[in-house]
Design a protein around this motif. Structure first.
Motif, short mmCIF file in Angstrom:
data_model
loop_
_atom_site.label_atom_id
_atom_site.label_comp_id
_atom_site.label_asym_id
_atom_site.label_seq_id
_atom_site.Cartn_x
_atom_site.Cartn_y
_atom_site.Cartn_z
N ALA A 66 3.20 -5.80 -2.23
CA ALA A 66 2.54 -4.51 -2.42
C ALA A 66 1.43 -4.38 -1.39
O ALA A 66 0.58 -5.27 -1.28
N ALA A 67 1.45 -3.31 -0.63
CA ALA A 67 0.46 -3.06 0.42
C ALA A 67 0.39 -4.24 1.39
O ALA A 67 -0.69 -4.58 1.89
N GLY A 68 1.53 -4.88 1.63
CA GLY A 68 1.57 -6.01 2.54
C GLY A 68 1.05 -7.30 1.95
O GLY A 68 0.91 -8.30 2.66
N ILE A 69 0.79 -7.30 0.65
CA ILE A 69 0.23 -8.47 -0.03
C ILE A 69 1.29 -9.04 -0.97
O ILE A 69 1.92 -8.31 -1.74
N ARG A 70 1.47 -10.33 -0.92
CA ARG A 70 2.42 -11.00 -1.80
C ARG A 70 1.73 -11.26 -3.14
O ARG A 70 0.72 -11.99 -3.21
N VAL A 71 2.26 -10.67 -4.21
CA VAL A 71 1.66 -10.77 -5.53
C VAL A 71 2.64 -11.46 -6.47
O VAL A 71 3.78 -11.02 -6.62
N ALA A 72 2.17 -12.53 -7.09
CA ALA A 72 2.99 -13.26 -8.07
C ALA A 72 2.56 -12.86 -9.47
O ALA A 72 1.36 -12.75 -9.75
#
Length: 304
Positions: free
Chosen positions: A168-174
């Motif tokens: 999301a928005a270039g951010i990897r979210v776990a």
């Protein structure tokens, strides 16, 4: 005697006015709570998280559906849905209208019990004696159809006793989560293996997602490395006393944390906990007082 009657009449008038406000006005005063948190690694772009919960949707609730559909104007990068979407056997009709504009935005979701069974009439005073209990004759809801919409149509990731990773928005979210702990559907022991299978060690953010914020769940989420935790279920108390707050939480979380952003601490760790007061109510308890229906927008920024 005249003074006593006057006082009694005044108290009665206040009671009637309060009931009218809660039933006819406040439950339609939808609002967005906004918070900014420096949680991301240095140099990260901002991440806008829309947290929605407890819509308890019935098909005729068009005002709520329209307001929820307009949440896309907040430009979220990630949606977190903490359950109890449905409040009627045909509630999915309204949920489709409400969430359709969010199609294609990454999301995580878990279930509340009302994603599986419809609400049933009950005495609201029983909430003051402790957490509510399962009604064995409740009408079943098509949870598979709900999940098909959330996963196949919207593209969201199911975290019911599971884990997943999104970008999301270039951010990897776990993310990792459990099904409704209020009904003992949480399977906390299954989460370590699920998290390992996602290979999420390089994620910039780890979030724990639950419908009901029971202490056992929140503590375990911290043990598993959650940077932030999202929950619903409490309705913020639904009826609050101005200057005091929630009277009930329908779980074992401290009443002061039954709504809004706070910190959860356990085992030497702490993480932000956002408990949504939710967007709806049971169709059998159509009231809110000093507790507007809400969604949350959390803007996560880089740490300094």
């Amino acid at each position: 005697m005249r003074t006593a009657l006057t006082a009694f009449g005044a108290v009665g008038a206040v009671g009637v006015a309060t009931a009218v406000w809660g039933v006819a006005v406040e439950r339609y005063l939808f609002t967005v709570r906004e918070h900014t948190l420096p949680l991301l690694p240095a140099g990260s772009p901002d991440l806008r998280i829309l947290h929605v919960s407890d819509a308890h949707m019935a098909p005729w609730q068009h005002r709520k559906q329209q307001w929820m559909a307009a949440l896309v104007d907040l430009h979220p990068d990630l949606v977190i849905n903490t359950g109890d979407n449905l409040g009627h056997a045909e509630g999915l009709v309204g949920i489709r209208r409400a969430f359709a504009p969010l199609r294609g935005i990454p999301g995580f979701f878990v279930h509340g019990s009302n994603d599986h069974v419809a609400p049933s009439p009950r005495n609201p005073l029983k909430y003051f004696t402790g957490p509510s209990r399962h009604q064995p004759k409740a009408e079943a809801i098509d949870a598979d159809a709900l999940d098909s919409f959330l996963v196949d149509d919207l593209g969201w990731t199911d975290l019911n006793n599971a884990a997943g990773v999104v970008e999301a928005a270039g951010i990897r979210v776990a993310g990792f989560g459990v099904s409704d702990a209020h009904r003992q559907w949480d399977r906390l022991d299954s989460l370590p293996a699920a998290i390992t299978a996602t290979d999420s060690t390089d994620a910039a953010l780890h979030v724990g997602v639950t419908h009901a914020p029971y202490r056992r769940v929140l503590d375990r989420f911290l043990d598993l490395g959650a940077d932030a935790i999202f929950a619903g279920h409490t309705h913020g108390g639904q009826v609050r006393l101005p200057g005091y707050g929630a009277l009930v939480a329908n779980c074992d979380i401290p009443l002061r944390q039954a709504r809004g952003l706070s910190a959860w601490e356990h085992g030497g760790r702490a993480a932000p906990l956002n408990v949504s007061a939710g967007l709806g109510h049971s169709i059998y308890a159509p009231v809110r007082f000093a507790c507007r229906p809400e969604a949350s927008l959390l803007v996560l920024t880089a740490r300094g």
